[in-house]
Design an enzyme around this catalytic site. Structure first.
Site, PDB file in Angstrom:
ATOM      1  N   CYS A 153      41.391  34.578  44.120  1.00  0.00           N
ATOM      2  CA  CYS A 153      42.037  35.454  45.101  1.00  0.00           C
ATOM      3  C   CYS A 153      41.345  36.822  45.185  1.00  0.00           C
ATOM      4  O   CYS A 153      41.407  37.604  44.246  1.00  0.00           O
ATOM      5  CB  CYS A 153      43.512  35.598  44.702  1.00  0.00           C
ATOM      6  SG  CYS A 153      44.408  36.907  45.544  1.00  0.00           S
ATOM      7  N   CYS A 209      43.634  39.889  44.921  1.00  0.00           N
ATOM      8  CA  CYS A 209      44.111  40.015  43.534  1.00  0.00           C
ATOM      9  C   CYS A 209      43.107  40.830  42.714  1.00  0.00           C
ATOM     10  O   CYS A 209      43.486  41.654  41.889  1.00  0.00           O
ATOM     11  CB  CYS A 209      44.270  38.639  42.891  1.00  0.00           C
ATOM     12  SG  CYS A 209      45.520  37.607  43.682  1.00  0.00           S
TER      13      CYS A 209
END
Length: 109
Positions: free
Chosen positions: A32, A35
């Site tokens: 991600c 993230c």
């Protein structure tokens, strides 16, 4: 990850529900991008709130049970717990540090 603790489905109860300080959990995954953008912000805040708030990270790929329990559909999602099993706030997406800090402060008030 010096200031944050890695939690799992197995350690969630002990680390979050039974914590004597508020807990912010960063639900993330290795693949991600957003993230990875928010990770340094979470680390910084973990240092700033040391002793007052526990900052934790949970890999959603390795720990599917807890994210499912709280209806996590997109990552990064940060849940803020303050003395209990239910989160008092939720922040979705890679937000600026100032916004995240404001939400943590509000949850502590």
């Amino acid at each position: 990850m010096a200031n944050t603790v890695e939690i799992t489905d197995a350690t969630f109860q002990a680390e979050v529900v039974n914590s004597d300080v508020p807990v912010v959990i960063d639900f993330w995954a290795e693949w991600c991008g957003p993230c990875k953008m928010i990770a340094p912000i979470v680390e910084e805040l973990a240092g700033e709130y040391e002793g007052k708030v526990k900052f934790a990270k949970m890999d959603v790929d390795s720990n599917p049970q807890t994210p499912m329990q709280f209806g996590i559909r997109g990552i990064p999602t940060l849940l803020i717990f303050n003395g209990g099993e239910n989160p008092v706030d939720q922040v979705v997406g890679a937000v600026p540090k100032s916004m995240l800090k404001k939400r943590v402060d509000e949850a502590l008030a």
